[in-house]
Design a protein around this motif. Structure first.
Motif, mmCIF file in Angstrom:
data_model
loop_
_atom_site.group_PDB
_atom_site.id
_atom_site.type_symbol
_atom_site.label_atom_id
_atom_site.label_comp_id
_atom_site.label_asym_id
_atom_site.label_seq_id
_atom_site.Cartn_x
_atom_site.Cartn_y
_atom_site.Cartn_z
ATOM 1 N N THR A 49 0.830 -1.204 0.000
ATOM 2 C CA THR A 49 0.000 0.000 0.000
ATOM 3 C C THR A 49 0.864 1.254 0.000
ATOM 4 O OG1 THR A 49 -0.168 -0.081 2.400
ATOM 5 C CG2 THR A 49 -1.985 -1.024 1.153
ATOM 6 N N THR A 50 0.429 2.235 -0.787
ATOM 7 C CA THR A 50 1.152 3.498 -0.910
ATOM 8 C C THR A 50 0.404 4.638 -0.222
ATOM 9 O OG1 THR A 50 0.066 3.870 -3.037
ATOM 10 C CG2 THR A 50 2.239 2.854 -3.083
ATOM 11 N N ASP A 51 -0.811 4.343 0.300
ATOM 12 C CA ASP A 51 -1.609 5.410 0.929
ATOM 13 C C ASP A 51 -2.164 4.929 2.260
ATOM 14 O OD1 ASP A 51 -3.300 3.519 -0.303
ATOM 15 O OD2 ASP A 51 -4.940 4.966 -0.406
ATOM 16 N N ASP A 52 -2.601 5.866 3.064
ATOM 17 C CA ASP A 52 -3.179 5.531 4.372
ATOM 18 C C ASP A 52 -4.103 6.658 4.811
ATOM 19 O OD1 ASP A 52 -3.705 4.208 6.751
ATOM 20 O OD2 ASP A 52 -1.580 3.891 7.227
ATOM 21 N N ARG A 53 -4.876 6.403 5.897
ATOM 22 C CA ARG A 53 -5.860 7.403 6.342
ATOM 23 C C ARG A 53 -5.170 8.572 7.029
ATOM 24 N NH1 ARG A 53 -8.126 3.312 9.896
ATOM 25 N NH2 ARG A 53 -9.565 4.835 10.776
ATOM 26 N N PRO A 54 -5.729 9.774 6.885
ATOM 27 C CA PRO A 54 -5.078 10.963 7.453
ATOM 28 C C PRO A 54 -5.181 10.988 8.982
ATOM 29 C CG PRO A 54 -7.192 11.560 6.458
ATOM 30 C CD PRO A 54 -6.961 10.118 6.137
ATOM 31 N N TYR A 55 -4.063 11.284 9.656
ATOM 32 C CA TYR A 55 -4.127 11.594 11.084
ATOM 33 C C TYR A 55 -5.069 12.765 11.278
ATOM 34 C CZ TYR A 55 -0.249 8.656 12.704
ATOM 35 O OH TYR A 55 0.548 7.605 13.058
ATOM 36 N N GLY A 56 -5.894 12.684 12.313
ATOM 37 C CA GLY A 56 -6.846 13.765 12.590
ATOM 38 C C GLY A 56 -8.177 13.561 11.911
ATOM 39 N N GLY A 57 -8.256 12.523 11.072
ATOM 40 C CA GLY A 57 -9.513 12.193 10.424
ATOM 41 C C GLY A 57 -9.763 13.029 9.184
ATOM 42 N N GLY A 58 -10.923 12.787 8.598
ATOM 43 C CA GLY A 58 -11.272 13.509 7.382
ATOM 44 C C GLY A 58 -11.350 12.588 6.186
ATOM 45 N N ALA A 59 -11.853 13.143 5.088
ATOM 46 C CA ALA A 59 -12.089 12.341 3.887
ATOM 47 C C ALA A 59 -10.779 12.052 3.162
ATOM 48 C CB ALA A 59 -13.043 13.082 2.954
ATOM 49 N N GLY A 60 -10.782 10.963 2.409
ATOM 50 C CA GLY A 60 -9.689 10.671 1.493
ATOM 51 C C GLY A 60 -8.474 10.065 2.157
ATOM 52 N N MET A 61 -7.458 9.827 1.339
ATOM 53 C CA MET A 61 -6.252 9.142 1.778
ATOM 54 C C MET A 61 -5.031 10.018 1.528
ATOM 55 S SD MET A 61 -7.372 6.222 2.843
ATOM 56 C CE MET A 61 -6.373 4.750 2.657
ATOM 57 N N VAL A 62 -3.951 9.686 2.230
ATOM 58 C CA VAL A 62 -2.703 10.441 2.111
ATOM 59 C C VAL A 62 -1.609 9.479 1.671
ATOM 60 C CG1 VAL A 62 -0.974 11.790 3.383
ATOM 61 C CG2 VAL A 62 -3.418 12.076 3.905
#
Ligand code: 9D3
Length: 249
Positions: free
Chosen positions: A48-61
């Motif tokens: 995997t090259t992406d993960d969920r954002p710290y602090g929440g919110g939509a989309g991936m980082v």
């Protein structure tokens, strides 16, 4: 010029690299372009090259480790490259910037995807951040193509003898003059007669006038800081007089 492109969609570049002046520049060893799949540097079963954002919110980082590893390995192959993050927050890509980049031996273009990349990648891995304009793309890949295209055509011998990047519009702050080819009449519309005259001086002044007036009508912003030559001033005054005559009856 040696281009490395870091992306999770390397196949996007196949067709781009297989056509036109870019293809010829590759064949003539004027440029080398190496798409690098960031996923090849990702760990774990799913890579995997992406993960969920710290602090929440939509989309991936985009995770920093695969990106860092991909940049480090690509740098080993293109040691004196500038590493450029393609991002809507970057400085605007312009013709002068393309000319500056064309002086380098290597560029590593990092294409983001998802909502963005982990900010910590900028600390040690990124030299510059560039945007291709104020509109929202889904990723950096189209921007990488724009930059490679614009830089490649500026490299010595990339265009072949006939064309020359020196006579570009934007290098003299004017748009191109109107162009015509056969047939002589298309849907009832002819062509400016001077172009059939064989008088090269007349053709040159018609083209200068065409360039100037088209720029004035389509892109007046380009004329803002322009220094006009005497011939350019004469053309503009001629049009001024024509307009004044129109309105004074
Ligand atoms: C929902 C995402 N965004 C809020 C509007 C931020 C955002 C993140 C990632 C917006 C665009 C992108 C993807 N764009 C690029 O990677 C990009 C880009 C661009 O969108 N416009 C102009 N130049 C560039 S260079 C890279």
């Amino acid at each position: 010029m040696d281009f490395g492109i870091l992306t999770i969609f390397p196949e996007i570049f196949d067709s781009f690299l297989a056509h036109g002046i870019v293809r010829r520049a590759i064949e003539n060893a004027i440029i080398r372009v190496t798409p690098v799949n960031i996923r090849d540097f990702a760990e774990g079963k799913h890579r995997t090259t992406d993960d969920r954002p710290y602090g929440g919110g939509a989309g991936m980082v985009m995770k920093p480790e695969p990106l860092a590893e991909a940049i480090a390995r690509t740098r080993e192959r293109i040691p004196d490259a500038a590493v450029i993050m393609l991002s809507p927050q970057g400085r605007p890509f312009t013709q002068p910037l393309a000319q500056q980049l064309a002086l380098r031996n290597g560029l590593i273009l990092v294409c983001g995807r998802y909502e963005g990349v982990d900010e910590r990648i900028y600390t040690s891995y990124i030299d510059d951040e560039i945007s291709v304009g104020d509109y929202v793309l889904t990723g950096g890949e189209p921007a990488a193509m724009v930059m490679i295209d614009a830089v490649t055509r500026l490299l010595p011998d990339a265009l072949g003898g006939a064309d020359s990047a020196g006579s570009d519009s934007f290098s003299d702050q004017l748009l191109e003059y109107a162009q015509y080819t056969r047939p002589p009449v298309f849907e009832g519309e002819g062509i400016p007669e001077v172009l059939l005259s064989g008088n090269h001086a007349d053709i040159a002044s018609w083209r200068l006038e065409s360039s100037l007036i088209r720029t004035l009508l389509k892109r007046p912003d380009l004329l803002k800081d322009k220094e006009f030559s005497d011939r350019e001033k004469a053309v503009l005054k001629k049009w001024c007089r024509a307009v004044e005559q129109l309105i004074s009856g």
